[in-house]
Structures are given as C-alpha cells and as structure tokens.
Design an enzyme around this catalytic site. Structure first.
Site, PDB file in Angstrom:
ATOM      1  N   GLN A 223       8.704  -7.617  -4.435  1.00 54.71           N
ATOM      2  CA  GLN A 223       8.495  -6.195  -4.182  1.00 54.71           C
ATOM      3  C   GLN A 223       7.108  -5.928  -3.600  1.00 54.71           C
ATOM      4  O   GLN A 223       6.801  -4.810  -3.231  1.00 54.71           O
ATOM      5  CB  GLN A 223       8.635  -5.409  -5.499  1.00 54.71           C
ATOM      6  N   ARG A 373      11.647  -0.103 -13.859  1.00 50.49           N
ATOM      7  CA  ARG A 373      11.938   1.191 -13.242  1.00 50.49           C
ATOM      8  C   ARG A 373      11.122   2.293 -13.906  1.00 50.49           C
ATOM      9  O   ARG A 373      11.656   3.320 -14.336  1.00 50.49           O
ATOM     10  CB  ARG A 373      13.437   1.479 -13.317  1.00 50.49           C
ATOM     11  N   CYS A 374       9.851   2.015 -14.004  1.00 55.65           N
ATOM     12  CA  CYS A 374       8.997   2.934 -14.756  1.00 55.65           C
ATOM     13  C   CYS A 374       7.563   2.719 -14.336  1.00 55.65           C
ATOM     14  O   CYS A 374       7.166   1.622 -14.011  1.00 55.65           O
ATOM     15  CB  CYS A 374       9.220   2.658 -16.237  1.00 55.65           C
ATOM     16  N   GLU A 743      12.317   6.490 -10.433  1.00 53.76           N
ATOM     17  CA  GLU A 743      12.465   6.058 -11.818  1.00 53.76           C
ATOM     18  C   GLU A 743      12.710   7.203 -12.792  1.00 53.76           C
ATOM     19  O   GLU A 743      12.941   6.964 -13.982  1.00 53.76           O
ATOM     20  CB  GLU A 743      11.204   5.317 -12.244  1.00 53.76           C
TER      21      GLU A 743
END
Ligand code: CDP
Length: 789
Positions: A223, A373-374, A743
């Site tokens: 990523q 996802r945070c 998110e």
C-alpha cells in the site's frame, strides 16, 4: 506463563505433497502479482515454526536439497552474513527476517526454500527437518507487563521488561478530579480482540534483481511503494542496493486494509534470494500463512471510566489500555503518536476533562498493531467511547439518543479544540443523528421494543455517533519511520488535450482511477475518460506515503486539485496569448477560457494544450504540466450516526441484524457510488468483528482462528441489507471541501451492533458484552439470567 509444549502442531499448517491438486494454486489472468510470470522465475516457500517460543537446535536441509528442482535453502545465518537477518518495523521497532537460534511466535519464518516450481518449493518445505527445543510461552499481555515477568526481547540490550511503549494524552490528575466530582461514573472493561484484515489477495512479491543493470525491481502487494523503496535502500544500502536502483511496482491489489503497509520477512528473503541467485524469485503466501503470520489488528484491553452530572452532561473520561503488540511492534504509527490517534477517544462529545494512556506489551504472538481499515487506533477509541456512552445512558436511565444530543459538540463550536489536543475541522453531529433516527423510525422502534419486552422477546436498538480523524497528515506532526506524511500528484496534459495523472498513493480497490480522473475533469474540464490515472510504480509516480487510513482524498486528492489549478493558471496565460487579450479579461468555465462579455471568443483546454506545444509565446516554457506535494494544514474529521436494530433468538443466542441505517458525512463527495460502495464494504467489515471474527491463542501460543475454517468472515448470507444516507458538511481547509471516507463504516459499525445487543438485554442488567458477540456468548448470558429457551 505456560508449560513448554511438547506436541506442537499447527492446525492445517503442514505443506502437503498433495498441494498440486490444491485449488488455491489455480492461477488467474490479471494484473495481480500472482498473475505475473517472469522468464527464468524461481519460487520460494517458507518453513514456519509450529512453536510459539522455541530454541532452534538444528535445521537439516539434506533431504530438501536432494529434491530435483530445489536450488537453495536460505536460513538466518545465511542472511546474517549480509546483516539482513533483522529489519526495522514501520514503528521503528526491530523484527527478525529469519531467526538465528530462537523463534518467538507460532508460524514465524524459520527458513525459505527456493525451487524451480512452486510445488517443488512446497515439497522442499516439507522435507526440511527442524529440531526445536520448546521454551516457556507468554501470551497474556497483563502477565507480560507484571513486575518480574521474564524478558521476551532479550535481543534488545538493557531491556528489563516487556513494555513496548507507554503513551498518554491529557491531564491525568485533572481527569481524576473531575471523575471524583461527577454525580455518576460508569466503569467498563472493553476488549477489542485480535483480528485480521483477511483481504481476498494474500501478500506476495516477485523480486527481480538484474545483475547486468544492478537494478532491483520488486512487484509486490504494498500500500506504500515509495516508503518501501526508501526502507529497502536504508536496510540494504550496505549490500549495494541504492535507492535509484530500486523500483517497487505495486500492481492491482486485492484488498489492503492496512495489512499491506508493513514489510513482511517474506519480501526481504525473496529480495535477498534474487540478489544472490540473480534470477526473479516469486513468493506468494497461502491463506493460512496470511492469517497466522502477518501482522494483526486491535487486541486492546481498555478500562473506560466516564463521568457525568445527574442531568446527563458528560464531564470526564479516563481510559487505561493494555495493548498486545505481539513479539514486535509493527504498527503503522506516526512516531509522535505511538498509540496512533487513540486520543480521539473523546469522540463526538464536548468533554472538558479527559486522559488516556496505553501500555503496549510484548508477547509470543505475531507482530501486532495493524491499523485495520482504521486511522491508527480510531476504531478502538470509538468503540470505547460509544460503548461507554450507552452504559452511561443505561445508568442514568436516559435514552441513548437524548444523551448523545445533549453532549454533542455543537455546530457553532467548530473548529473545535478537543481537550486531548485535536482541532476538529467541521461537523454537525445532531443533524446526522436526527436524520438516521428519522429514517429508521426511532420512536416507533422504541414503542415496538417496549411491547416485545412485555412478551419476553429480545429486541435491541443500538446507536453509534462516531467522529473520525483521517488524512495524515500535517507533516509537522505525522511521519512513518521519519518520512514526513504529505502526498503528491503530477498531471501532464498532452498536446491533444488528453492527460496522464500520477499519484503517491496506491489504490487497493477504492477506485482512485475513477475519482482522481473526476477531480482533474472538474478542475480542468478535460473529460474523465481522457485522463489516464497511474499509481504504484516508484519509477514514475511522484513520491508519496501511500494509501491507508483514508488519507488519499485528504492528501493526494487535494494535491490533484492544486496541481490542476497550477495548470489552469498557465492555461490562462496561454489563452490570453491566443485570444490577444489581457489575462484579467478572461473568465473560466470548466473546459474553456472566454473573454468577459464575449463568450464566443473562447479557447478550449484542448486548444490551449495544443498551443502549449505548438504556439506558446516567446519566453514561456513549453508544455502543460504540474506537480504538487500537498501538506495538509489539518486532518479531516468525517463523522456519522448509525442505528442498528437486532432481534435475539432466545433458543440459540443468535443475533439477527434486522435493520442497519448508516448516515455518513465525508464533506463534499467526489463520486457518490464509490462512497456508497466504501460504506457497504466498511459496514461488512464492521459486522465481522462485531459478531464473528476473533483470533485467540491458548496458553502454549497455539492459534485459534488461523484458517477460514475457524476465522469466520461474513459472507453474503450473514450480511444484512445496508441502508445508507448522508449529510454534507464540507471540510473548511480541504481544497474542495472533501474528507476521507474509506474506513468510517468499519469504525462506526461494531459499537452500533454491540450497543444494539446490550440494549436488547439491558432490562436483564447486562451493561457490556465484548465483541465478537457470538451466539454462544449470548446464550450463556441468557442462561445465566434465566431467559434462555
Ligand atoms: O485512502 P483511501 O482511498 O482508502 O480513502 P478515501 O480517501 O476515504 O477514499 C476512498 C474512495 O472514496 C476514493 O476513491 C475516494 O476518491 C472516494 N471519496 C469520494 O468520492 N468522496 C469523498 N469525500 C471521499 C472519498
């Protein structure tokens, strides 16, 4: 501390000779790393430890090396010759690439087999014989932090305990004084268990060292390609890998969710193998390796105390946390915030006194701390405050919606300085909650619940009004391993008016190709279909910190708009030259400049682009392109209010989500369909941890949840119909008023669901249930309360 194990066996971990028939190895055709086949490519597979803690007495490779096609076995001592057996984690801790003599968690890499075929490499893994001497195992972070506990990280000179870090925010004495003075205080122990991102595509890479050019190309599932390039150069510079000779290519990625930010040992071993052997080396994890060995998320044990006046005005908050970081702290965190953005834990409420602290512990588990996802621990913070708010409403016998409305930061208070140091940019929390209450029909649901309760039926209504914090970040505060967090965009308009736009971020399915093209279209009037968007190739894209923590829109999205505006400024000069008027006489409408008062006298962006290469004025640089590195002045603070309605089966304890309405606010929206998709996916990744997902360990460090047989991710069957809506409160400091969104739903959904379940059982005296709220957990409570059927 448990007894040493003698019969170690990892559930399903063995690499079977029958692997050739395994459907996981059927290759598709596409743009994923696993689709790539390079000439002369070799394959790597990894021998992993069945023990959570053991001494490696001997690695016998004789049988493996006799298998035709097995070329080499790489172990820790091999890497140690090049000083590559340790590497930094992204939070500046250290982690073994391959061990010399001791393994620290189950499924840890022990050595790697290189072979001509993938299946031969797997057979080679089976043939390697490793002799272990099991050692005592520490899996409980509380015991690990207790005085006198044996020190796990003996590799760290002078380390006398198992504290990975301590971090705190706020004024402890002040928060404690306010709690002591409060009329009502609730205190709950809230645990967010270890979970895994479980993305559809596992991790993998092809490391391709070209000895003629001295250049290393790594195709990998990352990523953050640029950050990886720099880290590779810093770690392997001494063996000749200089940054200009490293190219990281991150092609299509089948889900990242934070789990593909860290650099895993497999990547480094594949690189070392390719450099030594001089051929491309491919390594692709299988599902169980992915679940068992890659970094984990959450594992936060939080003690939450929330105080209020009798009328429900919240006054004070204190949170003490023990975080299990496994054997190495591998979390993506700005170095200034070792526990990430956990200090957003005051949430949407105007709290005047607050304090939070985090002690992170080393244990014999895989490295922890992925921000799944945070935005760096915001999920944990939101869960704590939203659960505590419901517990407070219960104690005060107030409606949880009314309690929230009473304590929300009011619209006129923005920009709002929180007691723990953040400046919230904009918000209207009451509007979002009112909207979701209207959509769901809140009052009618409460009446229905009262009726059902009389009949003994269990129905619950759960609210979560969360505040997010995304867009890292202002570089004065945010970095990863010292690399400052900004992001970038480069736009080149070709002579025929088509454009290519490149970014420092990297989409993993969020649709950047669509939304970035839309931004260019909006700013320059070039149709989105004529804008080629590229990310993920460090040889071509401008430097950036990558995509995670919903940062792409707040950073590269902003950079895109500002680069386009630079192009527009130059286009204006060109238009003035072409139309033979002063720049001041020109007006812009998307796609063209025209002369004020004479709209027929106009030049389109395409005509202007052509002129930039064929007819630009003397003294002006040719071309029409711009690059912008955007350093945001602040984070963005998206928010939302969710309501979940559940029915509970008294016979089985099963929780059925009957309705779930999500009202989100991410400021101005670029693409409503993509935003809705992001929210649907996020909600599904919220119901997973709320009701199903958990990775746990027994006292010997054996994993439970290490395969999809017992790590239960929701499928279409478990996923309810999501109802979504929005409010729009633009960010005042973002160039086009947008905030991130990726998110939000993963953060907001779990407490909404947990609150709904507790609400269904409130009249029985239940104040809290830790997620995942499995049927077994609920049924045990029902049984204890005498209401199970
Ligand atoms: O960093 P990441 O792409 O995961 O997160 P994001 O910035 O929240 O964006 C997720 C997707 O939603 C991207 O395609 C964005 O362009 C899109 N989005 C949007 O259309 N409007 C917004 N206000 C925020 C995001």
């Amino acid at each position: 501390m448990s007894e040493p194990r003698t019969d170690a066996k990892i559930s399903g971990m063995g690499h079977s000779m029958k692997r050739k028939e395994d459907p996981r190895f059927i290759r598709g055709k596409g743009n994923y790393v696993d689709d790539f086949v390079l000439p002369g490519m070799l394959y790597m597979d990894i021998v992993r430890s069945p023990h959570a803690h053991a001494k490696i007495k001997k690695i016998n490779t004789v049988r493996a090396l006799k298998i035709p096609g097995v070329l080499a076995v790489i172990d820790g001592p091999t890497l140690a010759k090049y000083n590559l057996h340790w590497m930094p984690t992204i939070s500046a801790d250290t982690q073994m690439v391959l061990p010399i003599d001791e393994v620290m968690y189950q499924a840890q890499e022990v050595c790697a087999v290189i072979a001509t075929e993938r299946y031969i490499a797997a057979d080679g893994v089976d043939a390697v014989e490793v002799e272990y001497e099991p050692l005592p195992v520490m899996v409980d972070p509380h015991k690990s932090l207790a005085p006198g506990a044996p020190v796990l990280r003996r590799d760290k000179k002078d380390k006398k305990d198992n504290l990975a870090f301590h971090w705190e925010a706020g004024d402890k004495a002040d928060a404690e004084r306010a709690l002591a003075a409060a009329d009502v205080v609730i205190s709950e122990n809230v645990y967010l268990p270890r979970i895994h991102v479980a993305s559809m595509e596992t991790c993998g890479c092809i490391a391709d060292f070209n000895s003629a050019e001295g250049k290393l190309t790594v195709y990998m599932t990352t990523q953050a390609p640029h950050a990886v390039r720099t880290v590779f150069a810093l770690v392997a510079g001494h063996v000749g890998l200089s940054e200009e000779k490293i190219r990281i290519v991150s092609p299509d990625i089948g889900g990242g969710f934070g789990g593909k930010v860290p650099v895993y040992p497999g990547y480094v071993i594949a690189v070392a193998a390719s450099v030594v052997i001089g051929k491309p080396v491919k390594w692709i994890e299988d599902r169980m390796e992915n679940l068992q060995a890659d970094s984990f998320a959450r594992d936060y044990h939080m003690k939450v105390e929330l105080g209020a006046n009798k009328d429900g005005t919240m006054t004070s908050l204190k949170i003490k946390t023990v975080a299990d970081h496994g054997y190495a702290n591998a979390s993506a965190n700005p170095s200034k915030f070792p526990a990430g953005l956990f200090s957003i834990c005051t949430g949407s409420y105007d709290l005047k006194h607050a304090f939070c602290e985090v002690d992170a512990a080393y244990t014999h588990k895989p490295p922890g701390g992925v921000a799944y996802r945070c935005s760096f621990r915001v999920t944990e913070a939101v869960h704590a405050i939203e659960r505590a708010t419901d517990a407070l409403a219960q104690k005060l016998d107030m409606d949880p919606a009314e309690l929230r409305m009473k304590n929300f930061i009011r619209p006129e208070q923005f920009p709002y300085k929180s007691v723990l140091g953040w400046e919230y940019d904009s918000g209207d929390y009451g509007a979002a909650l009112r909207k979701v209450m209207d959509i769901v029909g809140y009052d009618a649901l409460r009446r229905e619940q009262a009726e059902k309760r009389k009949r003994g039926e269990l129905m619950g209504i759960g609210i979560c009004s969360f505040t997010e914090i995304v867009g890292a970040g202002p570089s004065k505060h945010f970095d990863i391993l010292g690399l400052k967090m900004f992001d970038s965009a480069e736009i080149r308009v070709h002579p025929t008016g088509k454009a290519i736009a490149r970014f420092g971020t990297k989409s993993q399915g969020q649709g950047h190709e669509t939304t970035y093209a839309q931004i260019v279209a909006e700013e320059l009037g070039i149709p989105a279909a004529h804008v080629q968007v590229e990310e993920g190739d460090t040889d071509t894209a401008p430097y950036g910190l990558g995509t995670y923590a919903s940062r792409s829109t707040p950073t590269s999205g902003a950079a895109c708009a500002l680069a386009a505006r630079k192009i527009r400024d130059k286009a204006k000069k060109l238009a003035a030259h072409l139309l033979e008027v002063s720049e001041n006489d020109l007006e812009w409408e998307p796609g063209k400049f025209f002369v004020k008062g004479a709209p027929q006298k106009a030049k389109t962006i395409q005509e202007i682009a052509f002129a930039a290469y064929t007819n630009h004025p003397q003294g002006m640089e040719a071309g029409l392109e711009a690059v912008h590195y955007y350093d945001p002045p602040n984070l963005t603070f998206p928010f939302g209010s969710y309501i979940c309605v559940v029915d509970i089966d008294r016979g089985t304890g099963e929780v059925k989500v009957r309705r779930f309405v999500a009202v989100d606010d991410c400021g101005n929206i670029i693409n409503p369909m993509i935003v809705e998709g992001q929210i649907h996916g996020g909600l599904t990744q919220g119901i997973g941890p709320a009701l199903y997902e958990e990775i746990s360990y027994d006292d010997e460090g054996n994993i439970s949840g290490g395969s999809f047989l017992d790590y239960y991710v929701p499928t279409a069957l478990e996923t309810p119909h999501w109802e979504t809506d929005k409010t729009v409160t633009p960010s005042p400091h973002h160039p086009f008023g947008a905030k991130g969104v990726g998110e939000s739903a993963t953060v907001g959904a779990p407490p909404a669901i947990a609150n709904a379940v507790v609400d269904a059982l409130r009249h029985l005296g239940v104040t809290h249930i830790d997620i995942p709220i499995t049927p077994e957990k609920v049924w045990q409570i029902l049984k204890k309360k005498g209401v199970a059927e």
